[in-house]
Write a protein that holds these residues in place. Structure first.
Motif, PDB file in Angstrom:
ATOM      1  N   PHE A   1      -8.418  -8.445  -9.418  1.00 35.84           N
ATOM      2  CA  PHE A   1      -8.240  -6.854  -9.803  1.00 35.84           C
ATOM      3  C   PHE A   1      -8.881  -6.627 -10.978  1.00 35.84           C
ATOM      4  O   PHE A   1      -9.152  -7.555 -11.885  1.00 35.84           O
ATOM      5  N   VAL A   2      -9.214  -5.270 -11.243  1.00 36.81           N
ATOM      6  CA  VAL A   2      -9.666  -4.576 -12.353  1.00 36.81           C
ATOM      7  C   VAL A   2      -8.787  -3.340 -12.551  1.00 36.81           C
ATOM      8  O   VAL A   2      -8.517  -2.586 -11.682  1.00 36.81           O
TER       9      VAL A   2
ATOM     10  N   LEU B   1     -15.281  -9.806  -9.153  1.00 43.28           N
ATOM     11  CA  LEU B   1     -14.912  -8.777 -10.244  1.00 43.28           C
ATOM     12  C   LEU B   1     -16.083  -7.777 -10.367  1.00 43.28           C
ATOM     13  O   LEU B   1     -15.602  -6.582 -10.525  1.00 43.28           O
ATOM     14  N   HIS B   2     -17.230  -8.249  -9.872  1.00 47.41           N
ATOM     15  CA  HIS B   2     -18.370  -7.047  -9.707  1.00 47.41           C
ATOM     16  C   HIS B   2     -18.161  -6.146  -8.680  1.00 47.41           C
ATOM     17  O   HIS B   2     -18.198  -5.054  -8.750  1.00 47.41           O
ATOM     18  N   ASP B   3     -17.266  -6.803  -7.488  1.00 48.55           N
ATOM     19  CA  ASP B   3     -17.010  -5.854  -6.393  1.00 48.55           C
ATOM     20  C   ASP B   3     -15.876  -5.073  -6.831  1.00 48.55           C
ATOM     21  O   ASP B   3     -15.991  -3.821  -6.304  1.00 48.55           O
ATOM     22  N   CYS B   4     -14.961  -5.552  -7.556  1.00 47.43           N
ATOM     23  CA  CYS B   4     -13.867  -4.492  -8.215  1.00 47.43           C
ATOM     24  C   CYS B   4     -14.322  -3.378  -8.974  1.00 47.43           C
ATOM     25  O   CYS B   4     -14.179  -2.456  -9.096  1.00 47.43           O
TER      26      CYS B   4
ATOM     27  N   SER C   1      -6.842   9.542 -19.861  1.00 49.31           N
ATOM     28  CA  SER C   1      -6.070  10.535 -18.867  1.00 49.31           C
ATOM     29  C   SER C   1      -5.741  10.102 -17.538  1.00 49.31           C
ATOM     30  O   SER C   1      -4.945  10.614 -17.030  1.00 49.31           O
ATOM     31  N   ARG C   2      -6.417   8.957 -17.209  1.00 53.82           N
ATOM     32  CA  ARG C   2      -6.184   8.395 -15.867  1.00 53.82           C
ATOM     33  C   ARG C   2      -6.658   6.885 -15.708  1.00 53.82           C
ATOM     34  O   ARG C   2      -7.462   6.393 -16.429  1.00 53.82           O
ATOM     35  N   ILE C   3      -5.764   6.515 -14.791  1.00 51.39           N
ATOM     36  CA  ILE C   3      -6.062   4.921 -14.479  1.00 51.39           C
ATOM     37  C   ILE C   3      -6.128   4.382 -12.965  1.00 51.39           C
ATOM     38  O   ILE C   3      -5.480   4.902 -12.144  1.00 51.39           O
ATOM     39  N   LEU C   4      -7.051   3.950 -12.860  1.00 50.70           N
ATOM     40  CA  LEU C   4      -7.386   3.251 -11.486  1.00 50.70           C
ATOM     41  C   LEU C   4      -7.150   1.899 -11.464  1.00 50.70           C
ATOM     42  O   LEU C   4      -7.683   1.120 -12.465  1.00 50.70           O
ATOM     43  N   VAL C   5      -6.907   1.403 -10.249  1.00 46.35           N
ATOM     44  CA  VAL C   5      -6.787  -0.191 -10.018  1.00 46.35           C
ATOM     45  C   VAL C   5      -7.549  -0.321  -8.800  1.00 46.35           C
ATOM     46  O   VAL C   5      -7.423   0.315  -7.798  1.00 46.35           O
ATOM     47  N   THR C   6      -8.487  -1.527  -8.776  1.00 46.19           N
ATOM     48  CA  THR C   6      -9.113  -1.706  -7.801  1.00 46.19           C
ATOM     49  C   THR C   6      -9.182  -3.255  -7.539  1.00 46.19           C
ATOM     50  O   THR C   6      -8.941  -4.085  -8.596  1.00 46.19           O
ATOM     51  N   VAL C   7      -9.067  -3.589  -6.267  1.00 48.48           N
ATOM     52  CA  VAL C   7      -8.614  -4.979  -5.866  1.00 48.48           C
ATOM     53  C   VAL C   7      -9.761  -5.557  -4.735  1.00 48.48           C
ATOM     54  O   VAL C   7      -9.963  -4.635  -3.818  1.00 48.48           O
TER      55      VAL C   7
ATOM     56  N   GLY D   1      -7.354   1.091  -4.997  1.00 50.67           N
ATOM     57  CA  GLY D   1      -8.159   0.895  -4.030  1.00 50.67           C
ATOM     58  C   GLY D   1      -8.363  -0.581  -3.654  1.00 50.67           C
ATOM     59  O   GLY D   1      -8.569  -1.343  -4.587  1.00 50.67           O
ATOM     60  N   ILE D   2      -8.166  -1.142  -2.574  1.00 48.49           N
ATOM     61  CA  ILE D   2      -8.203  -2.422  -1.991  1.00 48.49           C
ATOM     62  C   ILE D   2      -9.078  -2.784  -0.967  1.00 48.49           C
ATOM     63  O   ILE D   2      -9.239  -2.138   0.083  1.00 48.49           O
ATOM     64  N   ASP D   3     -10.064  -3.956  -0.987  1.00 48.49           N
ATOM     65  CA  ASP D   3     -11.115  -3.989  -0.042  1.00 48.49           C
ATOM     66  C   ASP D   3      -9.976  -4.689   1.118  1.00 48.49           C
ATOM     67  O   ASP D   3      -9.221  -5.402   0.909  1.00 48.49           O
ATOM     68  N   SER D   4     -10.555  -4.254   2.240  1.00 49.24           N
ATOM     69  CA  SER D   4      -9.867  -4.405   3.542  1.00 49.24           C
ATOM     70  C   SER D   4     -10.268  -5.765   4.096  1.00 49.24           C
ATOM     71  O   SER D   4      -9.465  -6.450   5.194  1.00 49.24           O
ATOM     72  N   GLY D   5     -11.187  -6.662   3.549  1.00 47.71           N
ATOM     73  CA  GLY D   5     -11.702  -7.842   4.246  1.00 47.71           C
ATOM     74  C   GLY D   5     -10.609  -8.951   3.599  1.00 47.71           C
ATOM     75  O   GLY D   5      -9.559  -8.838   3.301  1.00 47.71           O
TER      76      GLY D   5
END
Length: 698
Positions: free
Chosen positions: A438-439, A635-638, A423-429, A488-492
């Protein structure tokens, strides 16, 4: 008759130096040579049979990685040099070149500290004394007095003095002031029953020459994370690694064990046989860090093979992680040295031309995962302290989640398709200098999650397509397509490789500010945070370019260690859900992958982190660190960011229950004759009972 003095014509040439002085006088008055240590070594150093198993003229090209070590030993801004090294690389021989050049061109007091008296005397007799006797320019400076050349000191006619000490001798350590102190194999000092810390004593002995540029060199094959070389290296303000250019695409990349690959030879029954075949067939190579390199050479010609290594290493350079400061093998420098006089270097077998890639791979294969064998491999071959793991991950954990179950034959869920319970999708970068990892992960009731997609994006535009415009289809089209909820995206990520003046961090913040409700800038916190482990901060960001005005940002600080722990727990956790047809409760994995078995990237990235116990002050703490230096874990960070958003921000902790989803499916079946219209950001459809269902972003 008185002889008149001879009149010299005014335009006559002046007398030559040769006519005024003999050879000895000319040599005495000649200006000192302007040679750095690598130049001096190639000009004057001759390795004889009693010094080396490979005698002959010293050639820097035989071990290019040593050039940076020798250059830093005379660098005006270096005050301490900590060298964490693999065994038999020749680092001690490189340091002896530093001593020899100092004895010839820059005579000053030097102290060499060895682990214990027995091994120390052996090294002096077999290595140090022959250094002076077999090197022509140094032999000419020997006094001829036997008391000036012994196992505890060497004196030369130009005033140079080398004092030799043992770590277990307080009287030897507590002696005169020195301009250069060398601590050789410092991790072996602990066995000497020390009354004082040799590193502290060395720093005390250097105080007198501080203004003239004193130097401490400590080198050793490491042992444990608490060994002197590991502690000293970790304390360095500047850390250097060796980088090479890919012979195919030219991409500069860190020489790292993580990129070493070999043929698996799965048909052989045991590790020893596989290792022997890898070695016999030279079936090992290095993978380029540029993913595009492999696509340019689909037939395998893009592999970095043993025949490429010598040219690569000779053309390589020592550099900081951001490549902002480089030291090349020709002695030149590029960029600005970061602040700090303590410099660390990591030397390992991949930059050692005396061993082959197949040798390294075979040695690792023979370890067969046994901790006692791996410790020796990490110490002696990789030049790394062995971390006794509290928690360790392997690629097989993730591979098994992507392949058919050998017992039941069940097939993993297809990638890029949504299960009905989602019911929900998240994207992390995770942000890098010129690309992103990304994941995409989908969530349901009780924090049940499924990896939908993962990969590498080259631009912000690709991320926008993935997040803003991509519609993810449900299996059997049981629901309308769903769009990602938040990103959510890493700012570094350092500096943009295309524009050295533009900060990647600034680009991330500007991109997030264009849609701040759904694009979240993430940053790892410098210390542990109180539950739930996420803190939102509104700040003002000042761009690197002073001509640009500061602008407001919203930053989410996350407790990385906490969410790595939660991620590690989810790998094996199960959750109870009702069967869609019978209603019976079933145990299913809480955290799932899909049928994309990506050993080269995803599985490797996730298994490259381990949790180990280290000393922090007076206490021992558990800490997540890369398994080896330079090991990729993007990808572990993602996936860690996924935990931070899903749990820490509470975005997925209260999603619909399985029973409500079943009811939802039943209503949809009733509405099958009137297919729901595809809709935009706020669209949806209405079931026969009047309840509304939103489509894209839930």
């Amino acid at each position: 008759m008185t002889q008149l003095p001879q009149v010299v014509p005014y335009d006559a040439a002046p007398p030559s130096a040769d006519s005024l002085w003999d050879a000895e006088e000319a040599a005495a008055w000649a200006p000192a040579e302007e040679l750095n240590v690598p130049e001096w070594s190639e000009k004057h150093r001759e390795l004889t049979k009693r010094q080396s198993s490979r005698p002959g003229r010293w050639m820097n090209a035989n071990q290019p990685g040593l050039v940076g070590l020798m250059l830093l030993a005379t660098h005006r801004e270096v005050r301490e040099l900590w060298i964490k090294k693999s065994a038999q690389f020749g680092a001690s021989e490189g340091v002896r070149n530093v001593i020899a050049r100092c004895a010839h061109l820059d005579p000053k007091p030097v102290m060499l500290v060895l682990p214990d008296e027995q091994s120390g005397r052996k090294i002096v007799r077999k290595r140090v004394i022959p250094l002076f006797e077999d090197t022509e320019v140094l032999r000419a400076l020997l006094t001829g007095n036997t008391k000036d050349k012994k196992l505890t000191s060497v004196l030369l006619t130009n005033g140079f003095e080398l004092s030799l000490a043992w770590a277990g001798s307080p009287s030897a350590m507590a002696s005169d002031p020195y301009a250069l102190v060398i601590l050789d194999e410092v991790d072996k000092y602990s066995a000497a029953g020390l009354q004082v810390d040799p590193v502290y004593e060395a720093r005390v002995r250097l105080r007198t020459y501080k203004e003239q540029g004193s130097l401490l060199i400590a080198l050793s094959t490491p042992s444990t994370p608490l060994g002197p070389i590991a502690v000293g290296y970790d304390d360095c303000q500047v850390k250097l690694a060796y980088y090479c250019h890919c012979p195919h695409c030219g991409t500069p990349q860190r020489a790292a064990f993580d990129r070493l690959k070999w043929e698996k030879f799965a048909d052989l029954p045991d590790a020893k046989s596989r290792a022997a075949r890898v070695k016999a067939r030279a079936a090992a190579w290095v993978e380029c860090s540029n993913p595009q390199c492999a696509t340019m050479h689909p037939a395998g010609e893009g592999k970095i093979l043993e025949r490429h290594r010598r040219a690569m290493l000779i053309g390589g350079f020592w550099a900081t992680e951001d490549l902002g400061w480089r030291i090349y093998t020709d002695g030149s420098e590029e960029g600005e040295k970061p602040e700090g006089g303590k410099v660390g270097m990591h030397i390992h077998a991949l930059i050692d031309l005396s061993v082959s890639l197949a040798d390294i791979a075979a040695e690792y294969i023979e370890c067969d995962g046994r901790p006692e064998q791996l410790k020796g491999f990490f110490n002696l071959w990789l030049g790394e302290d062995f971390k006794d793991p509290v928690a360790i991950l392997t690629t097989s954990i993730f591979r098994s989640k992507c392949l058919p179950d050998p017992d039941t034959g069940s097939v993993p869920f297809p990638q890029q398709i949504l299960p009905p319970w989602v019911s929900r999708i998240l994207v992390t970068v995770d942000t890098q200098k010129d690309h992103f990892w990304f994941v995409v992960r989908a969530y349901g009731y009780a924090m049940r999650s499924q990896r939908i997609h993962h990969g590498r994006a080259g631009s912000f535009e690709e991320l926008e397509d993935l997040f803003e415009r991509r519609e993810w289809r449900y299996q059997h089209d049981c629901f309308p397509p769903l769009r990602a909820y938040k990103l959510g995206i890493d700012s570094g990520g350092g500096v943009d490789s295309l524009n050295r003046d533009a900060s990647r961090t600034e680009q991330v913040y500007q991109w997030c500010n264009r849609n701040p409700l759904y694009r979240l800038a993430l940053k790892g916190a410098s210390k542990a945070l109180e539950p739930p482990g996420v803190r939102m901060r509104d700040r003002t960001y000042a761009p690197i370019d002073n001509r640009k005005a500061p602008f407001p940002i919203r930053l989410y600080l996350i407790d990385g260690a906490n969410f790595r722990d939660q991620l590690s727990h989810q790998f094996t956790a199960e959750v109870q859900v009702p069967d869609a047809e019978t209603g019976e409760l079933l145990s299913v994995p809480q955290w799932s992958l899909n049928d994309s078995n990506d050993d080269e990237h995803y599985n490797r990235h996730l298994s490259n982190m381990l949790k180990t116990r280290v000393k922090s002050g007076k206490a021992f703490v558990d800490r997540w660190i890369p398994k080896t230096a330079g090991a990729r874990h993007d990808l572990h960070d993602c996936e860690t960011y996924q935990m931070a958003m899903a749990i820490g921000m509470g975005l997925c902790v209260a999603l619909p229950t399985p029973r409500s989803i079943i009811r939802q499916q039943q209503h949809l079946q009733a509405a099958i004759t009137t297919p729901p219209p595809r809709s935009g950001m706020g669209g949806g459809f209405r079931a026969p009972d009047g309840r509304a269902f939103l489509a894209p972003r839930r």
